[in-house]
Design a protein around this motif. Structure first.
Motif, mmCIF file in Angstrom:
data_model
loop_
_atom_site.group_PDB
_atom_site.id
_atom_site.type_symbol
_atom_site.label_atom_id
_atom_site.label_comp_id
_atom_site.label_asym_id
_atom_site.label_seq_id
_atom_site.Cartn_x
_atom_site.Cartn_y
_atom_site.Cartn_z
ATOM 1 N N ASP A 41 0.804 -1.218 0.000
ATOM 2 C CA ASP A 41 0.000 0.000 0.000
ATOM 3 C C ASP A 41 0.840 1.273 0.000
ATOM 4 O O ASP A 41 0.318 2.365 -0.271
ATOM 5 C CB ASP A 41 -0.948 0.008 1.199
ATOM 6 N N LYS A 44 0.848 3.166 -3.804
ATOM 7 C CA LYS A 44 -0.286 4.002 -4.196
ATOM 8 C C LYS A 44 -0.424 5.204 -3.272
ATOM 9 O O LYS A 44 -0.735 6.313 -3.718
ATOM 10 C CB LYS A 44 -1.577 3.183 -4.208
ATOM 11 N N THR A 45 -0.180 5.002 -1.994
ATOM 12 C CA THR A 45 -0.295 6.103 -1.034
ATOM 13 C C THR A 45 0.688 7.214 -1.367
ATOM 14 O O THR A 45 0.316 8.393 -1.431
ATOM 15 C CB THR A 45 -0.056 5.586 0.398
ATOM 16 N N HIS A 48 -0.100 9.038 -4.723
ATOM 17 C CA HIS A 48 -1.215 9.978 -4.568
ATOM 18 C C HIS A 48 -0.779 11.230 -3.807
ATOM 19 O O HIS A 48 -1.264 12.331 -4.105
ATOM 20 C CB HIS A 48 -2.389 9.307 -3.877
ATOM 21 N N GLN A 49 0.127 11.094 -2.840
ATOM 22 C CA GLN A 49 0.648 12.270 -2.128
ATOM 23 C C GLN A 49 1.384 13.196 -3.095
ATOM 24 O O GLN A 49 1.327 14.415 -2.959
ATOM 25 C CB GLN A 49 1.590 11.851 -0.998
ATOM 26 N N ASP A 62 -4.505 3.197 -1.273
ATOM 27 C CA ASP A 62 -4.106 4.459 -0.655
ATOM 28 C C ASP A 62 -4.599 4.432 0.794
ATOM 29 O O ASP A 62 -5.807 4.394 1.030
ATOM 30 C CB ASP A 62 -4.718 5.633 -1.426
ATOM 31 N N ASP A 65 -7.347 6.865 1.807
ATOM 32 C CA ASP A 65 -8.655 6.772 1.169
ATOM 33 C C ASP A 65 -9.613 6.065 2.124
ATOM 34 O O ASP A 65 -9.467 4.880 2.407
ATOM 35 C CB ASP A 65 -8.534 5.999 -0.147
#
Length: 129
Positions: A41, A44-45, A48-49, A62, A65
């Motif tokens: 994870d 994706k986290t 996205h940041q 994320d 999310d």
């Protein structure tokens, strides 16, 4: 034995992660977040940041999310473990049995199927490459 259950528990995999710097969204600065997640994870986290696309990371979630299902899967040489907010288990593939299962009785069968299905998809995906 108890030692084998501890070895297979996802609780021994708990690791703190510290994020600092100007890239971190201000909404998360100074906050402690104890979201159930796994190492996959992180991709994706972080993307996205940074405001970057993360669709290539199909196994990743994320952690910020609020709509994603919270779970972590752990594989060990003889089986796998699944943890959700409702419980946790470790399933030994060779012996075809659970070392432990803390899910409520009503969820044990369905969560067992979820973990085995997830593992089957992983094996199929990576054995074709």
């Amino acid at each position: 034995t108890h030692l084998h259950n501890v070895y297979r528990s996802l609780d021994i995999c708990r690791l703190p992660m510290l994020w600092v710097g100007p890239v971190l969204k201000k909404d998360y600065a100074g906050k402690e977040i104890s979201t159930l997640c796994s190492q996959v994870d992180i991709a994706k986290t972080l993307l996205h940041q940074f405001g970057l696309p993360a669709s290539d990371f199909i196994w990743s979630k994320d952690i910020f999310d609020s709509e994603v299902q919270r779970f972590a899967l752990r594989t060990v040489d003889d089986g796998f473990g699944l943890k959700t907010p409702q419980g946790e288990y470790y399933y030994n593939i060779d012996e075809k049995r659970y070392y432990y299962n803390t899910f409520p009785k009503a969820l044990q069968d369905s969560m067992g199927k979820v973990g085995r299905a997830y593992m089957q998809v992983h094996v199929q995906k990576f054995s074709r490459q």
